[in-house]
Structure formats: structure tokens, C-alpha cells
Write an enzyme that holds these catalytic residues in place. Structure first.
Site, mmCIF file in Angstrom:
data_model
loop_
_atom_site.group_PDB
_atom_site.id
_atom_site.type_symbol
_atom_site.label_atom_id
_atom_site.label_comp_id
_atom_site.label_asym_id
_atom_site.label_seq_id
_atom_site.Cartn_x
_atom_site.Cartn_y
_atom_site.Cartn_z
ATOM 1 N N HIS A 154 -6.663 -5.335 10.755
ATOM 2 C CA HIS A 154 -7.236 -4.762 9.462
ATOM 3 C C HIS A 154 -5.972 -5.685 8.505
ATOM 4 O O HIS A 154 -4.767 -6.123 9.317
ATOM 5 C CB HIS A 154 -7.183 -3.416 9.037
ATOM 6 C CG HIS A 154 -5.773 -2.058 9.210
ATOM 7 N ND1 HIS A 154 -5.481 -1.731 9.411
ATOM 8 C CD2 HIS A 154 -4.809 -2.921 9.423
ATOM 9 C CE1 HIS A 154 -4.263 -1.094 9.915
ATOM 10 N NE2 HIS A 154 -3.719 -2.315 9.258
ATOM 11 N N ASP A 211 0.946 -1.037 0.188
ATOM 12 C CA ASP A 211 -0.105 -0.384 -0.167
ATOM 13 C C ASP A 211 0.768 1.356 -0.303
ATOM 14 O O ASP A 211 2.005 1.412 0.000
ATOM 15 C CB ASP A 211 -1.340 -0.007 1.210
ATOM 16 C CG ASP A 211 -0.836 -0.768 2.299
ATOM 17 O OD1 ASP A 211 0.925 -0.532 2.433
ATOM 18 O OD2 ASP A 211 -1.088 -1.152 3.901
ATOM 19 N N ASN A 216 -7.186 -3.411 14.323
ATOM 20 C CA ASN A 216 -8.121 -4.059 14.201
ATOM 21 C C ASN A 216 -8.748 -4.484 13.322
ATOM 22 O O ASN A 216 -10.176 -5.154 13.042
ATOM 23 C CB ASN A 216 -9.241 -2.456 13.042
ATOM 24 C CG ASN A 216 -8.259 -2.290 12.739
ATOM 25 O OD1 ASN A 216 -7.553 -2.345 11.979
ATOM 26 N ND2 ASN A 216 -9.300 -1.190 11.991
ATOM 27 N N GLU A 254 -9.811 -2.258 6.044
ATOM 28 C CA GLU A 254 -10.256 -1.791 7.442
ATOM 29 C C GLU A 254 -11.439 -3.101 7.523
ATOM 30 O O GLU A 254 -12.316 -3.772 6.091
ATOM 31 C CB GLU A 254 -10.559 -0.343 7.435
ATOM 32 C CG GLU A 254 -9.383 0.336 7.089
ATOM 33 C CD GLU A 254 -7.952 0.594 8.195
ATOM 34 O OE1 GLU A 254 -8.344 -0.160 9.224
ATOM 35 O OE2 GLU A 254 -7.886 1.998 7.857
#
Ligand code: F6R
Length: 281
Positions: free
Chosen positions: A138, A67, A136, A143
Site C-alpha cells: 500500500h 493521511d 502489502n 490498500e
């Protein structure tokens, strides 16, 4: 999926480097998927050491990063291209032309995403994808709630991720709100996944990913569906696991039926602690 437990972050990084080095020695023109963030830094350091001391050769390797922030040029010290150059690329003999990081400054983001997917296809797909995991759950910037079949695309960062990443910027307002990220579908096509998690802050995410249901609420849980997904985690990151009995295994057992692919080509050093649990086949 295989969960490999190591005591400390340093042990975890060494173990990950052994696996990457093994794959690279078997296939000098390896296509390696890379991640940024704090977690793989120890792995990169260990690989640099292997390059310098053992001559581990990256000259034929092609890399694809997961990314990149939208709006940060490669010269920005928080861009992922900059991060990779400083923490890994410039210390080994990678050919810069074979290193790929999505272009966060692309005018046509959609075309950039399509090009990225096409480049991955052109080189025959990613052999080994290195991944961190968000607190979280991801994966890359996929996400919670991201489609499990998604491809490389633009994503809006959640407030939580903005907050987590703010430590690298002067303040949260400076953290970009958008990123280009490989999709979960793109990641799942890699032939092997190596997911690293360290520290108590990742314990809940690791539990959800390894023992929870497969759900878009925890994108990393999709790794349970991958035939060759290896979690390498340290004691703190495993602290919330309740269903995974921990087994002592030696280097020889890495080569047990079903796990030949994880044989690292090196025996454990005498007295070295090595623990793993072959979880859910
Ligand atoms: C990095 C990436 C992220 C990180 C994750 C964990 O390219 O895509 O998903 O892997 O946020 O970050 P660290 O390792 O900093 O805890």
C-alpha cells in the site's frame, strides 16, 4: 524510476535527507509531502540534525501529510498530526500554519477531502512526496485494490494494516478502521516521489512494486509510471529483487544524463559505498 540501494537503515535515511535537503536548498518554498510510520523517522532525525547543525531552513516550506486516522483528535498520541509534531514539526522552523494533515475529526469528511485537494492545488502542487510502503504494497492508506486514479478520500483499512498498526495501540480493537488518505492519483501528481523501504518485512512489497506488473493489487507498483520516482532501500528490503543488477555508482554518476534531477549537490565521501541502479529509465 531509480532504485538506490544503501546498506543499512541509517545509510538510507542519510541518503534520503541529502535528497530532501538538496531540493530545499534549490527551492526554499518547497512543497513537501510527508509520511508517518517507522520508516521516515530516520530521515526526519537526519533533517532535524541538518536544521540544527547546517541551518537547513524550513521557514518557507509548506507540508502535506499523506493521511490521518478518522476519529483521532490531534491530541491523541496515535494521531498522525501528533506523530508529526513530536517527531519532526516541533524540532525545525516550520511555520505551523503551513503544515497540513487531514482533519480526522472533520464532521464533513467529504468536504475535508475536497479542501485538502484544493489546498494542494492552491500552493502549486507537491514538489517532493516522501512515501513509505506497506508490507502489502500500500501507499498511504491506498490498500491493494484501490483505484490507481483515486483522489483524497475516506478508506477502510484492511485487516492486515490494522494488524500491522496494532503495535502502536493497546490492542487491535483500538486501531481506527477508517482513514482519510491522499489518493494514488493525488500522489502521482507530485513532481518527485521518494519511496523509502527498510527491512526484510518490506522485501516482497519492494519486489512487487519495482519488478512486478503495474497493478492495483500492489498500489506502489504505479510508481513505475512516474517520471521521477526514487526508491531508496536498504540491503534487507532489496533481498527479493532478482531482475535488478546492482551497479556501483559514484556521486558523479548520479548526474549522468537522465538523472540530473537526482544530483544531490554533494560528492560521496572518500571510501563511502554508494550503489544505485537506474532501473527502467
Ligand atoms: C504513513 C502511510 C503508510 C506507511 C506504510 C509503511 O503515512 O501512509 O502507508 O508509509 O504503512 O509504514 P512503516 O513505515 O511504519 O512500515
Amino acid at each position: 524510476m531509480l532504485v538506490i540501494l544503501r546498506k543499512t537503515y541509517e545509510d538510507l535515511s542519510r541518503e534520503a535527507a541529502r535528497l530532501v535537503a538538496d531540493r530545499l536548498r534549490r527551492k526554499p518554498n518547497l512543497v513537501l509531502g510527508l509520511a508517518t510510520g517507522s520508516t521516515p523517522l530516520g530521515l526526519y532525525k537526519a533533517l532535524i540534525e541538518k536544521h540544527k547543525k547546517e541551518g537547513l531552513d524550513f521557514s518557507k516550506v509548506t507540508t502535506f501529510n499523506l493521511d490521518e486516522y478518522i476519529g483521532l483528535p490531534p491530541s491523541h498520541d496515535q494521531s498522525y498530526r501528533y506523530f508529526m509534531r513530536e517527531s519532526f514539526f516541533k524540532h525545525v522552523n516550520l511555520d505551523p500554519r503551513y503544515t497540513h494533515v487531514p482533519d480526522g475529526m472533520a464532521h464533513d469528511v467529504e468536504a475535508q477531502c475536497e479542501w485538502y485537494e484544493q489546498r494542494i492545488r492552491e500552493v502549486g502542487g507537491i514538489d517532493l512526496q516522501i512515501l513509505g510502503i506497506g508490507a502489502n504494497g500500500h501507499l498511504a492508506f491506498n490498500e491493494p485494490g484501490s483505484s490507481l486514479g483515486s483522489r483524497t478520500r475516506i478508506k477502510t483499512l484492511t485487516e492486515r494494516t490494522v494488524r500491522d498498526n496494532a503495535r502502536f495501540f493497546a490492542n487491535a480493537d483500538e486501531v481506527p478502521r477508517y482513514a482519510i488518505t491522499m489518493g494514488i492519483g493525488t500522489i502521482m501528481e507530485a513532481r518527485e516521489l521518494l519511496i523509502l523501504a527498510s527491512g526484510e518485512g518490506k522485501a516482497n512489497a519492494v519486489k512487487a512494486a519495482v519488478e512486478g506488473p503495474i497493478t492495483a493489487t500492489c498500489p506502489a507498483s504505479i510508481c513505475q509510471m512516474h517520471r521521477r520516482a526514487y526508491f531508496i532501500i536498504d540491503e534487507a528490503a532489496r533481498s527479493k529483487l532478482t531482475e535488478v543488477p546492482i551497479e556501483e555508482v559514484t556521486g558523479r554518476e548520479y548526474a549522468a544524463p537522465g538523472f540530473q534531477s537526482l544530483w544531490l549537490g554533494e560528492r560521496s565521501e572518500p571510501g563511502e559505498e554508494r550503489r544505485a541502479h537506474p532501473h527502467r529509465g
